[in-house]
Design a protein around this motif. Structure first.
Motif: not given
Length: 426
Positions: A30-39
């Motif tokens: 979830a944290a990795k995906n959050a970073a990707l979507l924020a990017l």
């Protein structure tokens, strides 16, 4: 940065990456995906600033006389920014490979043995011109649980800095270590040598650029390298072929964009199809300014084409990666000769057969020794984005570990895991 400071600086980058890699390897999906979507959001919101930074690089490259193909690779536009954002979103949507256990099977002793997918650790990315590689590398690193050290070309420094800043902001916003993605902050060429000879800070190096760069990395690195040297991609037009399909696909493979490594550089045509096919593809190439370097038989069929730019092929043309509006053309007597030609002169990157003969298609798939082999499709599809990988870190023509477009799985390894219930060996 003066020379005396370079070695400790690069060592510090490696230490920071190693520390960040341990945290990222344990990060929840979830944290990795959050970073990707924020990017992805930041890329779209920062469009104007990214285009402005890229314009500085493009203007300086043109003033310095950089080759047109390199300037083309350097240039960012709305389409490229949208594709980078979409790539980040696609990678977020992919299943997280880290921690997956496969092939779990019981043994007579009572234990169960399987394999778990884990990150490689830290990879160093050395690349030229293409700023989108900054995002490709960063997004794949994040999702695969790796840290990465990015060393782009000096010609793209403004673009790469702007993009890397967005990545680091997105990591921090998701509670992940910003140092998981670091851009080397110097254009000193000696930094590359320090990076590729630092096994304490880097587990694998991935060069992406011209043949000279990749040859240097392969020659000097003391850590493993994932690479390809050339992109001499072939299109073979078989005796039995849908002519309209062959014209459309061959044209696209060569002219849709001439500078990428998956553009066709060599056209091989069965002599039974040549009289009908060659004049028509020759007319298309003539209209688009493509120079055709031919064997004698092909040249004879193309000579009547109005405006055709023809030349006699030299031996070196059969193995040349032009990255330009030039293509070599050779006639062959059959499939055996076509496969032999591709395997001898190709770079084992991507090769395609255009045919309606199923048996010939299957033979081509089995016997052509390349990382990607295609039937009735343009070589331009040899790309991580098109293969559904979200993005790619590069293309590998090596045969160990990773081959072809390198996506998430190419940045991971497998370790053995054993599940027991107190068993002991007797």
């Amino acid at each position: 940065m003066i020379d005396a400071e370079l070695a400790p600086y690069m060592a510090g980058v490696g230490r920071a990456a190693r520390a960040a890699s341990a945290l990222l390897a344990a990060a929840p999906t979830a944290a990795k995906n959050a970073a990707l979507l924020a990017l992805a959001r930041r890329l779209r919101e920062s469009r104007a600033a990214l285009l402005a930074a890229n314009a500085i690089d493009v203007e300086a490259a043109q003033a310095a006389g950089l080759a047109a193909s390199m300037v083309d690779r350097l240039r960012l536009g709305d389409r490229e920014i949208d594709q980078m954002a979409l790539g980040a979103e696609q990678i977020a949507a992919l299943a997280d490979p880290i921690g997956e256990i496969t092939e779990l099977r019981p043994r007579p002793s009572g234990i169960s043995v399987g394999r778990m997918r884990v990150p490689l650790g830290v990879f160093g990315m050395i690349y030229e011109s293409r700023p989108n590689v900054t995002i490709d590398a960063a997004t794949l690193a994040i999702k695969s649980g790796n840290a990465c050290i990015l060393r782009g070309g000096s010609e793209a420094m403004h673009s790469n800095r702007a993009l890397a800043d967005l990545v680091r902001e997105s990591l921090a916003a998701a509670g992940l270590p910003a140092d998981a993605v670091q851009l080397v902050a110097t254009t000193d060429r000696a930094a590359v040598g320090l990076l590729i000879t630092n096994p304490d800070g880097v587990d694998v190096v991935i060069p992406r650029g011209g043949k000279g760069l990749i040859e240097r990395i392969a020659r000097e690195a003391t850590v493993p390298v994932i690479k390809h040297l050339d992109g001499n991609c072939h299109v073979y037009v078989d005796a039995q072929v849908d002519l309209e399909l062959a014209l459309r696909v061959t044209d696209n493979a060569k002219t849709q964009k001439v500078s990428p490594c998956n553009a066709a550089e060599s056209l091989v045509v069965h002599e039974a199809a040549a009289a009908e096919f060659l004049p028509r593809i020759g007319a298309i190439f003539a209209a688009k300014g493509v120079e055709m370097r031919c064997d004698a038989a092909a040249k004879a069929l193309l000579t009547p084409v109005p405006g055709a730019k023809l030349a006699d092929a030299a031996e070196a043309d059969w193995s040349e990666e032009y990255l330009a509006p030039i293509i070599s053309i050779k006639l062959v007597a059959g499939l055996d000769e076509a496969i032999a030609h591709v395997n001898r002169y190709g770079s084992h990157h991507t090769d395609a057969i255009l045919t309606t003969n199923h048996a010939n298609a299957m033979r081509f798939l089995r016997e052509v020794d390349s990382a990607s082999v295609m039937v009735n499709a343009s070589t331009r599809f040899a790309d991580g984005f098109e293969y559904g990988l979200g993005a790619e870190i590069g293309i590998s023509t090596d045969k160990l570990h990773a081959r072809g477009p390198v996506g998430l799985e190419g940045l991971t390894s497998l370790k053995w895991v054993v599940l027991g219930h107190g068993e002991v060996r007797t």
